[in-house]
Scaffold this active site. Structure first.
Site, PDB file in Angstrom:
ATOM      1  CB  CYS A 115      -4.379 -25.702 -34.537  1.00 48.06           C
ATOM      2  SG  CYS A 115      -3.562 -26.517 -33.168  1.00 48.06           S
ATOM      3  CG  HIS A 256      -8.254 -27.021 -34.445  1.00 46.62           C
ATOM      4  ND1 HIS A 256      -7.498 -28.125 -34.768  1.00 46.62           N
ATOM      5  CD2 HIS A 256      -7.670 -26.487 -33.336  1.00 46.62           C
ATOM      6  CE1 HIS A 256      -6.508 -28.245 -33.912  1.00 46.62           C
ATOM      7  NE2 HIS A 256      -6.598 -27.266 -33.023  1.00 46.62           N
ATOM      8  CG  ASN A 286      -5.153 -29.961 -30.910  1.00 45.30           C
ATOM      9  OD1 ASN A 286      -5.015 -30.151 -32.115  1.00 45.30           O
ATOM     10  ND2 ASN A 286      -4.996 -28.765 -30.349  1.00 45.30           N
TER      11      ASN A 286
HETATM   12  N1  COA Z   1      -5.279 -32.222 -14.771  1.00 46.01           N
HETATM   13  C1  COA Z   1      -5.742 -31.663 -13.638  1.00 46.01           C
HETATM   14  N2  COA Z   1      -5.648 -30.362 -13.372  1.00 46.01           N
HETATM   15  C2  COA Z   1      -5.064 -29.578 -14.282  1.00 46.01           C
HETATM   16  C3  COA Z   1      -4.566 -30.098 -15.494  1.00 46.01           C
HETATM   17  C4  COA Z   1      -4.690 -31.465 -15.718  1.00 46.01           C
HETATM   18  N3  COA Z   1      -4.228 -32.052 -16.809  1.00 46.01           N
HETATM   19  N4  COA Z   1      -4.051 -29.088 -16.198  1.00 46.01           N
HETATM   20  C5  COA Z   1      -4.230 -27.978 -15.497  1.00 46.01           C
HETATM   21  N5  COA Z   1      -4.826 -28.274 -14.319  1.00 46.01           N
HETATM   22  C6  COA Z   1      -5.207 -27.365 -13.235  1.00 46.01           C
HETATM   23  C7  COA Z   1      -4.446 -26.072 -13.299  1.00 46.01           C
HETATM   24  O1  COA Z   1      -3.172 -26.204 -12.663  1.00 46.01           O
HETATM   25  C8  COA Z   1      -5.366 -25.143 -12.562  1.00 46.01           C
HETATM   26  O2  COA Z   1      -5.207 -25.309 -11.184  1.00 46.01           O
HETATM   27  P1  COA Z   1      -5.166 -24.025 -10.198  1.00 46.01           P
HETATM   28  O3  COA Z   1      -6.518 -23.383 -10.382  1.00 46.01           O
HETATM   29  O4  COA Z   1      -4.930 -24.638  -8.868  1.00 46.01           O
HETATM   30  O5  COA Z   1      -4.061 -23.189 -10.735  1.00 46.01           O
HETATM   31  C9  COA Z   1      -6.754 -25.648 -12.926  1.00 46.01           C
HETATM   32  O6  COA Z   1      -6.570 -27.007 -13.376  1.00 46.01           O
HETATM   33  C10 COA Z   1      -7.407 -24.863 -14.031  1.00 46.01           C
HETATM   34  O7  COA Z   1      -6.435 -24.687 -15.070  1.00 46.01           O
HETATM   35  P2  COA Z   1      -6.725 -23.847 -16.321  1.00 46.01           P
HETATM   36  O8  COA Z   1      -5.502 -23.769 -17.174  1.00 46.01           O
HETATM   37  O9  COA Z   1      -7.397 -22.575 -15.908  1.00 46.01           O
HETATM   38  O10 COA Z   1      -7.803 -24.786 -17.033  1.00 46.01           O
HETATM   39  P3  COA Z   1      -8.698 -24.454 -18.243  1.00 46.01           P
HETATM   40  O11 COA Z   1     -10.100 -24.623 -17.853  1.00 46.01           O
HETATM   41  O12 COA Z   1      -8.296 -23.180 -18.910  1.00 46.01           O
HETATM   42  O13 COA Z   1      -8.342 -25.641 -19.242  1.00 46.01           O
HETATM   43  C11 COA Z   1      -7.055 -26.022 -21.248  1.00 46.01           C
HETATM   44  C12 COA Z   1      -7.015 -25.792 -19.720  1.00 46.01           C
HETATM   45  C13 COA Z   1      -5.637 -26.130 -21.767  1.00 46.01           C
HETATM   46  C14 COA Z   1      -7.817 -27.310 -21.502  1.00 46.01           C
HETATM   47  C15 COA Z   1      -7.797 -24.826 -21.898  1.00 46.01           C
HETATM   48  O14 COA Z   1      -7.272 -23.639 -21.375  1.00 46.01           O
HETATM   49  C16 COA Z   1      -7.694 -24.793 -23.391  1.00 46.01           C
HETATM   50  O15 COA Z   1      -8.274 -25.605 -24.075  1.00 46.01           O
HETATM   51  N6  COA Z   1      -7.009 -23.779 -23.945  1.00 46.01           N
HETATM   52  C17 COA Z   1      -7.015 -23.500 -25.375  1.00 46.01           C
HETATM   53  C18 COA Z   1      -6.358 -24.569 -26.198  1.00 46.01           C
HETATM   54  C19 COA Z   1      -6.343 -24.156 -27.635  1.00 46.01           C
HETATM   55  O16 COA Z   1      -7.332 -23.827 -28.233  1.00 46.01           O
HETATM   56  N7  COA Z   1      -5.158 -24.102 -28.218  1.00 46.01           N
HETATM   57  C20 COA Z   1      -5.058 -23.600 -29.550  1.00 46.01           C
HETATM   58  C21 COA Z   1      -4.935 -24.654 -30.540  1.00 46.01           C
HETATM   59  S1  COA Z   1      -3.689 -25.801 -30.105  1.00 46.01           S
END
Ligand code: COA
Length: 331
Positions: A115, A256, A286
């Protein structure tokens, strides 16, 4: 007495494929829902390239750029192509693009910084201009993320989309305008949290790598979120301090587009109102190396980027890699 040559962005272009993958469509593919995706990420839909490769996302973007600048592809000296979804391991997608657009006198190479690929590539391109060696450098960010996504994994398949975008770098006619500063970082200890392990020399393709799903993106979202939110805000603040900029001086943050909450946190740290932040994650998700030039090109085509404005690009991605670029817009 020699005068410093400054690199300036002199043209922009972008392309997104027509096919739209909405949150409602994803609800039918994995256990997710529109409300979760929108509130956790800010994404409503993304684009998917059905036929073709990453270079096919770049070709129309570059043709758009060349038309805007009024020059032919044969005038380009160098192609720097940022991507993590190259058409093939080799030849470089820069060479594939060179052939497809007819950039006969150019040489080129790919940059793999996920990214942050575009900010790495533009910093490199700027220095080739500043050295006085080259005059027209095409910096491309393009990724066909749909080619490495597991559409049964709700943790990743909802996040990414396909797009291509590019900028042209040339020596600035006025050294007060152009790429003023950049600051780049890597931290290889982040490699455990965001990767695609299959296909390289570590895990060459085999039936086992396919069965183990090693040819898809893996991300520990929570772990990456924690460092991304700090890293992108820190480097943005750092580039502002180095250049004596306050929030009032910055006209556009071009972040980004990985997660709306990360973008908001960065804008807050910079003391910026949301009206000064380029955000299109809702429409495209993204698109990895394409997000920053895609924003730039969309905003420029809408007439919202003007000469003299201060822009800060900021990114965070796999590696970990992160960085920021300060640009005084020159056209
Ligand atoms: N739909 C519904 N629920 C989902 C899901 C989806 N698509 N994906 C994950 N969940 C669930 C998880 O299983 C988890 O459930 P649990 O609490 O029962 O285990 C819950 O939602 C929370 O998951 P979590 O991973 O803690 O969510 P989050 O708030 O961290 O959001 C991302 C997930 C990926 C959106 C976030 O972590 C993120 O943006 N990360 C950074 C991405 C980034 O910057 N990458 C670098 C550049 S690519």
């Amino acid at each position: 007495m020699s005068t410093k040559i400054r690199a300036a962005i002199t043209a922009v272009g972008h392309y997104v494929p027509d096919k739209i993958l909405t949150n409602a469509m994803l609800e039918k593919m994995v256990d997710t829902n529109d409300e979760w995706i929108r509130t956790r990420t800010g994404i409503s839909e993304r684009r998917i390239l059905e036929n073709g490769a990453t270079s096919d996302l770049a070709v129309p973007a570059v043709q758009n750029l060349l038309k805007n600048r009024g020059i032919g592809a044969d005038e380009i000296d160098v192609i720097i192509f940022a991507t993590v979804t190259p058409d093939m391991f080799f030849p470089a997608t820069a060479c594939v693009l060179q052939e497809k657009i007819g950039a006969k006198k150019a040489w080129g190479f790919d940059v793999s910084a996920a990214c942050s690929g575009f900010v790495y590539a533009i910093a490199l391109g700027a220095q080739l201009i500043e050295a006085g060696t080259y005059k027209k450098i095409l910096v491309v960010g393009a990724d066909k993320m749909s080619s490495i996504l597991d559409y049964t994994d709700r943790n990743t398949c909802i996040l990414f989309g396909d797009a291509g975008a590019a900028v042209l770098l040339e020596p600035s006619s006025d050294p007060n305008y152009g790429i003023i500063d950049h600051k780049l970082y890597s931290d290889g200890s982040g490699g455990d949290f965001l990767y695609m392990k299959g296909g390289g020399s570590l895990n060459p393709p085999s039936h086992k790598t396919i069965d183990d799903k090693l040819h898809y993106i893996y991300q520990d979202g929570k772990a990456v979120f924690k460092v991304a939110v700090v890293g992108m805000a820190d480097v943005s603040e750092e580039i502002m301090k180095r250049n004596n900029l306050t929030g009032a001086d910055v006209d556009w943050l071009v972040p980004h587009q990985a997660n709306l909450r990360i973008i908001d946190a960065t804008a807050n740290r910079m003391g910026l109102d949301k009206s000064k932040v380029m955000i299109n994650i809702g429409k495209y998700g993204n698109t990895t190396a394409a997000t920053i030039p895609l924003c730039l090109s969309e905003w420029w085509h809408a007439g919202k980027v003007k000469k003299g404005q201060n822009l800060v690009f900021a990114s965070f991605g796999a590696g970990y890699t992160w960085g920021a670029v300060y640009v005084k817009w020159g056209f």
